[in-house]
Motif scaffolding. Structure first.
Motif, PDB file in Angstrom:
ATOM      1  N   ILE A 158       0.859  -1.174   0.000  1.00 11.84           N
ATOM      2  CA  ILE A 158       0.000   0.000   0.000  1.00 11.84           C
ATOM      3  C   ILE A 158       0.903   1.235   0.000  1.00 11.84           C
ATOM      4  O   ILE A 158       1.854   1.263   0.766  1.00 11.84           O
ATOM      5  CB  ILE A 158      -0.905   0.024   1.244  1.00 11.84           C
ATOM      6  CG1 ILE A 158      -1.638  -1.314   1.356  1.00 11.84           C
ATOM      7  CG2 ILE A 158      -1.874   1.186   1.199  1.00 11.84           C
ATOM      8  CD1 ILE A 158      -2.141  -1.609   2.761  1.00 11.84           C
ATOM      9  N   PRO A 159       0.734   2.203  -0.806  1.00  7.28           N
ATOM     10  CA  PRO A 159      -0.296   2.313  -1.837  1.00  7.28           C
ATOM     11  C   PRO A 159       0.025   1.470  -3.061  1.00  7.28           C
ATOM     12  O   PRO A 159       1.178   1.144  -3.317  1.00  7.28           O
ATOM     13  CB  PRO A 159      -0.273   3.808  -2.171  1.00  7.28           C
ATOM     14  CG  PRO A 159       1.127   4.240  -1.900  1.00  7.28           C
ATOM     15  CD  PRO A 159       1.610   3.408  -0.744  1.00  7.28           C
TER      16      PRO A 159
ATOM     17  N   THR B  11      -2.204  -8.072  -9.968  1.00  4.23           N
ATOM     18  CA  THR B  11      -2.915  -8.181  -8.694  1.00  4.23           C
ATOM     19  C   THR B  11      -4.269  -8.860  -8.904  1.00  4.23           C
ATOM     20  O   THR B  11      -4.991  -8.531  -9.846  1.00  4.23           O
ATOM     21  CB  THR B  11      -3.148  -6.784  -8.097  1.00  4.23           C
ATOM     22  OG1 THR B  11      -1.900  -6.093  -8.083  1.00  4.23           O
ATOM     23  CG2 THR B  11      -3.702  -6.878  -6.687  1.00  4.23           C
ATOM     24  N   SER B  12      -4.601  -9.774  -8.016  1.00  3.18           N
ATOM     25  CA  SER B  12      -5.851 -10.522  -8.164  1.00  3.18           C
ATOM     26  C   SER B  12      -6.910 -10.066  -7.168  1.00  3.18           C
ATOM     27  O   SER B  12      -6.601  -9.609  -6.072  1.00  3.18           O
ATOM     28  CB  SER B  12      -5.602 -12.011  -7.918  1.00  3.18           C
ATOM     29  OG  SER B  12      -4.660 -12.523  -8.816  1.00  3.18           O
ATOM     30  N   ILE B  13      -8.149 -10.259  -7.577  1.00  8.03           N
ATOM     31  CA  ILE B  13      -9.277 -10.153  -6.659  1.00  8.03           C
ATOM     32  C   ILE B  13      -9.503 -11.531  -6.058  1.00  8.03           C
ATOM     33  O   ILE B  13      -9.587 -11.704  -4.854  1.00  8.03           O
ATOM     34  CB  ILE B  13     -10.565  -9.771  -7.420  1.00  8.03           C
ATOM     35  CG1 ILE B  13     -10.389  -8.465  -8.158  1.00  8.03           C
ATOM     36  CG2 ILE B  13     -11.760  -9.773  -6.487  1.00  8.03           C
ATOM     37  CD1 ILE B  13     -10.736  -7.272  -7.358  1.00  8.03           C
ATOM     38  N   ALA B  14      -9.615 -12.513  -6.941  1.00  7.05           N
ATOM     39  CA  ALA B  14      -9.868 -13.873  -6.500  1.00  7.05           C
ATOM     40  C   ALA B  14      -9.414 -14.843  -7.584  1.00  7.05           C
ATOM     41  O   ALA B  14      -9.411 -14.495  -8.768  1.00  7.05           O
ATOM     42  CB  ALA B  14     -11.362 -14.062  -6.242  1.00  7.05           C
TER      43      ALA B  14
ATOM     44  N   TYR C  70      -2.998 -10.770  -3.668  1.00  7.97           N
ATOM     45  CA  TYR C  70      -4.373 -10.286  -3.731  1.00  7.97           C
ATOM     46  C   TYR C  70      -4.508  -8.832  -3.305  1.00  7.97           C
ATOM     47  O   TYR C  70      -3.661  -8.300  -2.588  1.00  7.97           O
ATOM     48  CB  TYR C  70      -5.275 -11.176  -2.860  1.00  7.97           C
ATOM     49  CG  TYR C  70      -5.302 -12.594  -3.380  1.00  7.97           C
ATOM     50  CD1 TYR C  70      -6.175 -12.965  -4.392  1.00  7.97           C
ATOM     51  CD2 TYR C  70      -4.399 -13.544  -2.897  1.00  7.97           C
ATOM     52  CE1 TYR C  70      -6.172 -14.254  -4.891  1.00  7.97           C
ATOM     53  CE2 TYR C  70      -4.387 -14.832  -3.404  1.00  7.97           C
ATOM     54  CZ  TYR C  70      -5.267 -15.185  -4.408  1.00  7.97           C
ATOM     55  OH  TYR C  70      -5.258 -16.453  -4.922  1.00  7.97           O
ATOM     56  N   THR C  71      -5.586  -8.244  -3.731  1.00  6.42           N
ATOM     57  CA  THR C  71      -5.881  -6.887  -3.317  1.00  6.42           C
ATOM     58  C   THR C  71      -6.134  -6.877  -1.817  1.00  6.42           C
ATOM     59  O   THR C  71      -6.547  -7.875  -1.225  1.00  6.42           O
ATOM     60  CB  THR C  71      -7.113  -6.345  -4.084  1.00  6.42           C
ATOM     61  OG1 THR C  71      -7.383  -5.033  -3.650  1.00  6.42           O
ATOM     62  CG2 THR C  71      -8.347  -7.202  -3.823  1.00  6.42           C
ATOM     63  N   SER C  72      -5.869  -5.736  -1.218  1.00  9.90           N
ATOM     64  CA  SER C  72      -5.817  -5.738   0.245  1.00  9.90           C
ATOM     65  C   SER C  72      -7.193  -5.803   0.899  1.00  9.90           C
ATOM     66  O   SER C  72      -7.307  -6.161   2.054  1.00  9.90           O
ATOM     67  CB  SER C  72      -5.079  -4.488   0.716  1.00  9.90           C
ATOM     68  OG  SER C  72      -5.661  -3.359   0.092  1.00  9.90           O
ATOM     69  N   TRP C  73      -8.239  -5.481   0.167  1.00 13.66           N
ATOM     70  CA  TRP C  73      -9.518  -5.397   0.851  1.00 13.66           C
ATOM     71  C   TRP C  73     -10.279  -6.709   0.968  1.00 13.66           C
ATOM     72  O   TRP C  73     -11.385  -6.775   1.446  1.00 13.66           O
ATOM     73  CB  TRP C  73     -10.421  -4.300   0.287  1.00 13.66           C
ATOM     74  CG  TRP C  73     -10.572  -4.250  -1.232  1.00 13.66           C
ATOM     75  CD1 TRP C  73      -9.873  -3.455  -2.077  1.00 13.66           C
ATOM     76  CD2 TRP C  73     -11.473  -5.005  -2.043  1.00 13.66           C
ATOM     77  NE1 TRP C  73     -10.270  -3.674  -3.370  1.00 13.66           N
ATOM     78  CE2 TRP C  73     -11.263  -4.623  -3.380  1.00 13.66           C
ATOM     79  CE3 TRP C  73     -12.440  -5.987  -1.771  1.00 13.66           C
ATOM     80  CZ2 TRP C  73     -11.967  -5.166  -4.440  1.00 13.66           C
ATOM     81  CZ3 TRP C  73     -13.144  -6.538  -2.832  1.00 13.66           C
ATOM     82  CH2 TRP C  73     -12.900  -6.121  -4.158  1.00 13.66           C
TER      83      TRP C  73
ATOM     84  N   ASP D 150     -10.643 -16.179   1.504  1.00 15.09           N
ATOM     85  CA  ASP D 150     -11.808 -16.186   0.627  1.00 15.09           C
ATOM     86  C   ASP D 150     -11.405 -16.003  -0.831  1.00 15.09           C
ATOM     87  O   ASP D 150     -12.131 -16.393  -1.739  1.00 15.09           O
ATOM     88  CB  ASP D 150     -12.769 -15.045   0.996  1.00 15.09           C
ATOM     89  CG  ASP D 150     -13.235 -15.171   2.431  1.00 15.09           C
ATOM     90  OD1 ASP D 150     -13.332 -16.319   2.906  1.00 15.09           O
ATOM     91  OD2 ASP D 150     -13.485 -14.129   3.062  1.00 15.09           O
ATOM     92  N   ALA D 151     -10.250 -15.387  -1.018  1.00 14.86           N
ATOM     93  CA  ALA D 151      -9.859 -15.029  -2.382  1.00 14.86           C
ATOM     94  C   ALA D 151      -9.382 -16.226  -3.182  1.00 14.86           C
ATOM     95  O   ALA D 151      -9.353 -16.203  -4.400  1.00 14.86           O
ATOM     96  CB  ALA D 151      -8.790 -13.952  -2.362  1.00 14.86           C
TER      97      ALA D 151
END
Ligand SMILES: Nc1nc2c(ncn2[C@@H]2O[C@H](COP(=O)(O)OP(=O)(O)OP(=O)(O)O)[C@@H](O)[C@H]2O)c(=O)[nH]1
Ligand SMILES: Nc1nc2c(ncn2[C@@H]2O[C@H](COP(=O)(O)OP(=O)(O)OP(=O)(O)O)[C@@H](O)[C@H]2O)c(=O)[nH]1
Ligand SMILES: [Mg+2]
Ligand SMILES: [Mg+2]
Lengths: 450, 475
Positions: free
Chosen positions: A326-327, A337-340, A364-367, A372-373
């Protein structure tokens, strides 16, 4: 659960045919390399998903074929019938006499409303044949007029008529150097509409598959059939039965839901890419052996380096160091970068495979919670002659660059107002284009800022 | 499947049309071995039972009985049409498809357009409607005519306007033979410019053809054959080079070889709409992809290979040569050099054993040597039809929307101005009802505007490319 496939336009129908052929030849193959019981339950599960039993004994694809011209559908029907292994239902196709002429507006605004009832009736009939309906899988290109324009319209109709069903669109991305001159316009219109109505877009880029045919499959003169076979193989490697992580001993009964729920955790991110490994000419297959660690090491690097296939991977790309993630602007340039992600393993010894490298939070993205990803499905049943194989379905920045390029080219053309008269003729105005551009710029920005 | 209707007007139109029907029949005969009236045949032909009673079942079973061309033959003199009716193609047309008069239009556009237009209007509309009624999905009208005479040019463009009025939904493709510099018709510049205004306003696509180019191509083919370079390997019965083996038995007429080329253009243009392939290209895709602005609808065509040898396995190198040739100056059907002008769009219609990888390879190979307009850098449209032309293993038709048509138009304008300044022959036109001086000034300014549009595009060539800035999204 069963999936109803809707094949739209020339591309959708030609690919759809190869998909059912691939599924069918896989379950009839003698190369399952697993117990008889496993093999039988795999076969039954595949049949439940994609075929309905007919009196004649020949399974019929759970599919609806749609095109605005007759040639492709008649060719597709007769090819399937000739195979003897499976067929299409004799009354589950709809065609007209004249295609949409590569005009998205014609497909969407003219053919869509005009033929809505007839098409939806076929879909309804096919859906009613399913004891339990798991959702819809539509196959189409985004460059033409029928698959793209009518396809986007039909997708919206499916959403309205089956609000709680899963809806996955398989979308064929056009060759970069063009097959259809207005392909970028048609693509922008298609993507932005699907973004509002579909659960997710599973994308195959023709350029990428073409390269796979040339480099991995060693095909000299590549035809659309060759390209479609690779696409069908990749789709099969995802949609053939597999065991989900917590799913007990039986095969997953909800293939679309199990795929979409974890992969699309946020409605702003709906673009799915697909990779698999290994992939090679059948003649070389007999001479090759693979180890799971080797395959997965490649697959992981394909993922993080945005590679298209096992050849030509950039091994320099590394995940960002923990703490510096981050950032997001500080991330290494080529890192994806992956979401899932979902990995599907098929074949020998799958149960001992270590997938820890895909669970690394730095991928993965940090949020999102990394637990779960990442998801994995497995089956000891070997797929389509490959003793071991792995597929990756990824919601990540895989499609960011291709999307940015299509939107950029379409925008250039839009600024000159070229070809717009062809669209206004059928009711798509400049403001409609602007709305679509806005939608997609938003998507680009969201994926960029992961 | 869809159908098309051919409207052939004037001497040139009918002579070219005649070659087209001959070759179309041969093409379908070569593909359709079972004698069944199939969808492909139905696009240009009707199947009618001309015999009375005895065997009406045949047509019911889909057998070919008697094929009738979906055509309307119009000439204001009788010679050419009568000759067709006495020739081997006579059975393909019946008297209800003909409109003739006796005296011709005397190389005067106004006579064709104004006098005969008025006089035959009802008759033409009625016959067009009849032809349309025979179609279950009429997609396109093909007008074939010359620009230099009176009938094809004047009445031909009158028919074009009628088509727009009567069948606004149906595409209008026009094959126009432009007069050459040394044309024997003195008034041909007037006729052509007057006709151009109509083409600008009412056609969906125009395929301009110059006789000089056809002539050179025919010469080249004959040289190749007689020099023995290709020796006995030249396929004698390919559609481009010969008329033997077809319906024709009479002696070849001077224009026949040239007209065969135009006929082939139309066959290849429509092949993907008639036959199957892995990437179909219907007729409605042509204007959609190649016409970025309504008036810029002139498509320069080239056909390759001109003299194919029938190979079973296509050697890659020769296949690539076919693509290279399509962009060379001496394969264009007008006197033009697309390579050194600006492409707005380009279509490649391929037939035979050619796959998508062959297309990709050649597009990538040729692209660096071509200039495309900044907003259409990837302006390629491709079609793959699996049925090759008779006697060939593969063929290519390239259609270019390219500023290289401009010199043809400028030359036409100059020749028009030369006459017009001296008011030469003007009175032949002005004495006709409905012809005013303003018809001339409007026609020439329509042409000038068109040239200017091409000029503006040409001016962007080679300049710095500034991409318009994209929409900004507030994050
Ligand atoms: N991978 C693959 N791509 C195809 C195939 N056929 C067409 N395409 C691609 O699809 C696009 C053209 O769209 P089509 O599917 O032919 O168009 P359509 O949906 O039939 O629409 P219209 O013909 O305009 O009515 C181009 O980008 C082609 O590269 C195929 O069999 N396989
Ligand atoms: N390629 C080709 N050009 C032709 C043919 N016949 C005539 N032309 C050209 O057409 C122009 C003359 O027009 P025609 O078609 O003969 O005239 P028309 O339309 O019959 O009109 P009128 O004779 O004035 O009634 C000249 O430029 C000729 O070179 C032909 O069979 N093939
Ligand atoms: Mg199509
Ligand atoms: Mg004449």
């Amino acid at each position: 659960m069963s999936i109803v496939t809707v094949q739209l336009g020339q591309c959708g129908n030609q690919i759809g045919h190869e998909v059912f052929s691939a599924l069918c030849s896989d379950i009839h193959g003698t190369h399952g390399l697993c117990s008889k019981k496993e093999n039988e339950s795999y076969r039954d599960s595949c049949k439940e998903r994609f075929f309905s039993e007919e009196e004649s004994g020949v399974p019929a694809a759970r599919a609806v074929l749609v095109d605005m011209e007759p040639k492709v559908i008649s060719q597709t029907l007769s090819r399937a019938a000739r195979s003897g292994l499976w067929k299409y239902n004799s009354h589950s196709h709809f065609c007209q006499k004249q295609g949409s002429g590569n005009n998205w507006a014609n497909g969407h605004c003219v053919h869509g409303p005009r033929h809505k009832e007839a098409i939806m009736e076929l879909v309804q009939k096919e859906a009613e044949k399913c004891e339990r309906l798991g959702g819809f899988f539509t196959i189409m290109s985004m460059a033409g007029g029928t698959g793209s324009g009518l396809g986007a319209f039909v997708t919206q109709c499916l959403r309205d008529a089956f609000p709680t069903s899963f809806l996955l669109n398989h979308v064929v991305w056009p060759y970069g150097t063009g097959e259809v001159i207005v392909q970028n316009y048609n693509s922008v219109l298609t993507l932005s509409h699907l973004y509002h109505s579909s659960d997710a877009l599973l994308v195959h880029e023709n350029d990428v598959i073409h390269k796979i045919c040339a480099r991995l499959m060693n095909i000299k003169q590549i035809s659309f059939r060759d390209v479609n076979r690779v696409i069908a193989h990749q789709l099969g490697s995802v949609f053939q039965p597999a065991h989900t992580a917590g799913g007990g001993s039986g095969y997953s009964r909800n293939p679309l839901g199990d795929l979409l729920e974890p992969l699309v955790p946020h409605p702003e991110f709906r673009l799915l890419g697909l990779r698999n490994i290994p992939q090679m000419a059948e003649s070389s297959l007999a001479f090759s052996t693979f180890s799971w660690p080797g395959l997965l090491k490649h697959l992981r690097q394909i993922l993080i380096a945005k590679a298209h296939m096992e050849e030509g991977i950039d091994w320099q790309v590394r995940p960002p160091q923990p703490g510096s993630s981050i950032p997001s602007t500080n991330k290494p340039l080529h890192f994806n970068t992956s979401i899932a992600n979902l990995v599907i393993l098929r074949g020998k010894d799958v149960h001992s495979v270590d997938l820890g490298s895909f669970q690394d939070p730095s991928l993965y993205t940090s949020w999102l919670n990394p637990q779960d990803a990442f998801n994995a499905w497995k089956t000891p049943r070997a797929f389509n002659k490959y003793e071991k194989s792995a597929a990756l379905v990824s919601n990540s920045q895989f499609l960011l660059k291709p999307l940015d390029s299509i939107v950029g080219k379409a925008w250039n053309m839009f600024a000159s107002k070229a070809y717009l008269h062809q669209y206004t003729k059928f009711g798509i105005q400049e403001e409609d284009f602007l709305d679509c551009f806005t939608t997609l710029e938003q998507v680009i920005s969201s994926y960029t800022n992961l | 499947m869809t159908q098309s209707v051919v409207v052939q007007v004037g001497q040139c139109g009918n002579q070219v049309g005649c070659r087209f029907w001959d070759l179309a029949l041969r093409e379908h005969a070569a593909v359709n071995k079972k004698g069944i009236y199939d969808e492909a045949l139905s696009s240009f032909f009707r199947n009618v039972d001309t015999r009375s009673g005895d065997n009406g079942l045949d047509i019911y079973k889909g057998k070919i009985c008697s094929l009738k061309a979906r055509a309307l033959l119009i000439d204001m003199e009788e010679g050419v049409v009568n000759e067709i009716l006495q020739g081997p193609l006579r059975d393909v047309f019946d008297s209800k498809q003909l409109i003739t008069d006796v005296s011709g239009s005397g190389n005067n556009w106004a006579v064709g357009h104004k006098i005969y237009g008025c006089q035959y209007r009802e008759n033409i509309v009625e016959k067009l409607r009849k032809a349309a009624e025979h179609c279950d999905c009429l997609q396109c009208f093909f007008i074939i005519h010359s620009m230099g005479g009176g009938t094809g040019s004047g009445l031909g463009t009158f028919v074009l306007n009628l088509l727009e009025e009567e069948f606004p939904e149906v595409y209008r493709f026009v094959t126009s033979v432009y007069p050459s510099g040394e044309d024997d018709v003195i008034t041909s510049p007037y006729n052509s410019v007057l006709a151009m205004k109509e083409l600008n306003e009412h056609a969906d696509c125009v395929l301009p053809i110059e006789n000089e180019s056809l002539f050179e191509i025919v010469n080249k083919i004959h040289q190749m054959i007689s020099s023995g370079k290709l020796g006995s390997t030249v396929k004698q019965n390919s559609l481009v080079t010969s008329s033997t083996g077809g319906a024709k038995t009479l002696q070849e007429k001077p224009f026949d070889a040239m007209n065969n080329i135009v006929a082939n253009l139309l066959l290849n243009l429509t092949s993907s709409a008639r036959f199957e392939g892995s990437l179909n290209m219907d007729l409605n895709e042509i204007s959609m992809n190649l016409v970025p602005f309504p008036r810029l609808h002139y498509l320069v065509s080239s056909l390759t290979p001109l003299y194919t040898l029938a190979d079973v396995n296509v050697p890659s190198r020769r296949l690539d040569q076919m693509f290279s040739d399509a962009f060379s100056r001496d394969h264009q059907l007008i006197q033009a050099d697309p390579k050194h002008s600006l492409y707005l769009a380009c279509a490649l219609l391929v037939r035979g054993n050619v796959q998508v990888s062959d297309l990709r390879r050649n597009i990538e190979r040729l692209k660096p040597s071509l200039h495309f307009v900044s907003w259409n850098q990837e302006g390629w449209k491709t079609g793959l039809c699996s049925v090759p032309p008779v006697g060939h293993s593969h063929s290519l038709l390239a259609l270019a929307n390219n500023t290289c048509v401009k010199p043809t138009f400028i030359e036409l304008k100059d020749r028009f101005m030369k006459l017009y300044k001296k008011k030469a022959h003007l009175h032949h036109y002005l004495q006709i009802d409905g012809m005013e001086q303003s018809c001339f000034s409007e026609a020439i300014s329509s042409l000038s505007d068109l040239i200017e549009e091409y000029n503006e595009l040409d001016a962007t060539k080679g300049g710095p490319r500034i991409d318009p800035s994209r929409l900004k999204i507030a994050v």
